[in-house]
Design a protein around this motif. Structure first.
Motif, PDB file in Angstrom:
ATOM      1  N   UNK A 173       0.832  -1.205   0.000  1.00  0.00           N
ATOM      2  CA  UNK A 173       0.000   0.000   0.000  1.00  0.00           C
ATOM      3  C   UNK A 173       0.863   1.249   0.000  1.00  0.00           C
ATOM      4  N   UNK A 174       0.523   2.183  -0.897  1.00  0.00           N
ATOM      5  CA  UNK A 174       1.248   3.459  -0.959  1.00  0.00           C
ATOM      6  C   UNK A 174       0.466   4.511  -0.173  1.00  0.00           C
ATOM      7  N   UNK A 175       1.177   5.424   0.491  1.00  0.00           N
ATOM      8  CA  UNK A 175       0.448   6.528   1.116  1.00  0.00           C
ATOM      9  C   UNK A 175      -0.168   7.431   0.044  1.00  0.00           C
ATOM     10  N   UNK A 176      -1.160   8.216   0.429  1.00  0.00           N
ATOM     11  CA  UNK A 176      -1.882   9.045  -0.544  1.00  0.00           C
ATOM     12  C   UNK A 176      -0.948  10.044  -1.235  1.00  0.00           C
ATOM     13  N   UNK A 219      -5.325   1.355  -3.682  1.00  0.00           N
ATOM     14  CA  UNK A 219      -4.668   1.055  -2.398  1.00  0.00           C
ATOM     15  C   UNK A 219      -5.627   0.311  -1.466  1.00  0.00           C
ATOM     16  N   UNK A 220      -6.886   0.713  -1.468  1.00  0.00           N
ATOM     17  CA  UNK A 220      -7.865  -0.001  -0.636  1.00  0.00           C
ATOM     18  C   UNK A 220      -8.058  -1.434  -1.138  1.00  0.00           C
ATOM     19  N   UNK A 221      -8.130  -1.575  -2.456  1.00  0.00           N
ATOM     20  CA  UNK A 221      -8.319  -2.922  -3.037  1.00  0.00           C
ATOM     21  C   UNK A 221      -7.165  -3.822  -2.599  1.00  0.00           C
ATOM     22  N   UNK A 238       0.841   9.776 -12.596  1.00  0.00           N
ATOM     23  CA  UNK A 238       1.134   8.372 -12.290  1.00  0.00           C
ATOM     24  C   UNK A 238       0.338   7.885 -11.079  1.00  0.00           C
ATOM     25  N   UNK A 239       0.032   8.806 -10.158  1.00  0.00           N
ATOM     26  CA  UNK A 239      -0.765   8.433  -8.974  1.00  0.00           C
ATOM     27  C   UNK A 239      -2.197   8.056  -9.346  1.00  0.00           C
ATOM     28  N   UNK A 240      -2.636   8.495 -10.525  1.00  0.00           N
ATOM     29  CA  UNK A 240      -4.032   8.256 -10.939  1.00  0.00           C
ATOM     30  C   UNK A 240      -4.126   7.189 -12.027  1.00  0.00           C
ATOM     31  N   UNK A 241      -2.967   6.589 -12.351  1.00  0.00           N
ATOM     32  CA  UNK A 241      -2.977   5.469 -13.294  1.00  0.00           C
ATOM     33  C   UNK A 241      -2.991   5.865 -14.755  1.00  0.00           C
TER      34      UNK A 241
END
Ligand SMILES: Cc1ncc(COP(=O)(O)O)c(C=O)c1O
Length: 400
Positions: free
Chosen positions: A11-14, A130-132, A366-369
């Motif tokens: 899991x990555x932090x926000x 991250x939740x998934x 990149x954080x949003x895919x």
């Protein structure tokens, strides 16, 4: 030896919190940084909602409530879905949690088996994958191109669905793209989903009221009533009523899912703060004129940002259809060099350059895919946005 569970290793932090932290660190050194990393309405919560919370606290509404939410708040949510979305749910079909984020977390915890897949149309809200992963699932990213309005198409959906698909996530208006789906768009996706009865649908409609150019908002539930028994309609008060810190989100869905989510709730947080629930009743049942005022302000800011960014050589921005972000394309900067000779290899390098040299904090695509983009929040005053655009312009002009 680490005592942190292996679950956390994936899991990555926000990323938006990280951008904000980086901006704060520079500010602490005396650098004047404009932080457009985090997105939350900059308006105060409407006064009548605060008054209702105060009155509830004084009247003794200070005890635990039912895990799924007080009868009053669930009634108010059912009324909202009926009135605003044309959805027919009773209070028993509703669960209230500490923000839409906890709703999503509970829904995944209630359903995911290890290896189950969740289809995430990208660009997506940073917390979804991250939740998934945290709950043992596998995110399946589907890149939705700018040329298609950043929307998932039936063809892309059909290709992404496999035997392990448990969830499809939809988010409209979308964070970060602002993309909105029409009733026809949703029906076309619904036709694909009808052929795959194992897939649950999570429709995150938290930006419903922040929608521009007189577009009509259509809930997934309204467009695809035949899928009601596997749709979870997620919403909350955070964005519409400038109530991010009150932490109230809610959902309507099939009884077994809502019941399972309530059990998780009862064994984790017991309930949402009783006073915040009373405030939510006032928000949903009270006057809605501030919601319209906020929307108008966000649209004016959207216009200012689209106009400003389009004048900058090297950046692209199709007008966001809703929400309060601009997802700015920076493909033509990639591979070029900053005045200090640093190669802009990707959108993370672009965002870092804009922070250090432009003094504007943004979040890399990149954080949003979906790259190469960077996101700025437009939930700040027009003066600040104009200054930020001038800084971005000056920084981009210096790229060689
Ligand atoms: C798409 C989306 N869903 C959910 C949330 C979180 O909502 P809440 O504050 O109700 O947890 C956000 C917040 O940024 C969001 O962008």
């Amino acid at each position: 030896m680490s005592y942190i569970s292996s679950r956390l290793s994936v899991v990555r932090p926000s990323a938006s919190m990280a951008a904000s932290q980086a901006a704060k660190a520079l500010r602490a050194k005396g650098v004047d940084v404009i932080d457009l990393g985090l997105g939350e309405p900059d308006f105060p919560t409407p006064a009548h909602i605060i008054e209702a919370a105060y009155a509830a606290a004084k009247a003794g509404q200070t005890l635990y409530t039912a895990a799924a939410g007080s009868p009053e708040v669930r009634e108010a949510v059912a009324g909202k879905f009926r009135r605003e979305n044309g959805l027919d749910y009773t209070a028993d079909d509703i669960v209230v949690a500490n923000g839409a984020k906890q709703i999503i977390f509970n829904a995944l915890m209630a359903t995911l088996e290890p290896g189950d897949e969740a289809i995430l149309p990208a660009p997506y809200f940073v917390s979804y994958p991250e939740m998934v992963k945290l709950l043992g699932g596998t995110p399946v990213t589907v890149e939705c191109r700018e040329s298609g309005g950043f929307r998932l198409t039936p063809e892309l959906l059909e290709k992404a669905i496999g035997p392990r698909t448990k969830w499809l996530f939809l988010n409209m208006p979308g964070n970060p793209s602002g993309a909105v789906y029409s009733a026809d768009d949703l029906k076309a996706l619904g036709a694909v989903l009808a052929r795959h009865p194992q897939v649950l649908i999570l429709s995150d409609e938290i930006y419903e009221h922040i929608i521009f150019d007189n577009r009509e908002f259509v809930s997934f539930g309204k467009a695809c009533p035949d899928l009601k028994d596997r749709s979870l309609i997620v919403n909350g008060v955070a964005k519409a009523y400038a109530m991010t810190g009150w932490r109230v989100g809610y959902a309507a869905g099939p009884a077994p899912l809502v019941k399972a989510m309530s059990i998780i709730q009862s064994q984790s947080v017991t309930s949402v703060c009783s006073i915040a629930q009373a405030a939510t009743v006032a928000a949903l049942n009270g006057p809605q004129d501030e919601v319209a005022r906020f929307r108008d302000a966000f649209e004016a800011r959207r216009n200012l940002v689209v106009d400003g960014i389009r004048r900058i050589n090297g950046l692209t921005l199709p007008p966001p259809e809703g929400a309060f972000y601009a997802y700015i394309g920076c493909a033509s900067l990639i591979g070029r060099r900053t005045p200090k000779g640093v190669m802009l290899e990707d959108d993370t390098a672009v965002a870092t350059y804009l922070l250090n040299e432009g003094r504007v904090a943004s979040v890399p695509g990149t954080a949003y895919g979906l790259s190469p983009y960077f996101r700025i929040s437009t939930a700040t005053s027009e003066e600040v946005l104009a200054e930020a655009i001038a800084r971005i312009n000056a920084a981009v002009a210096q790229v060689e």
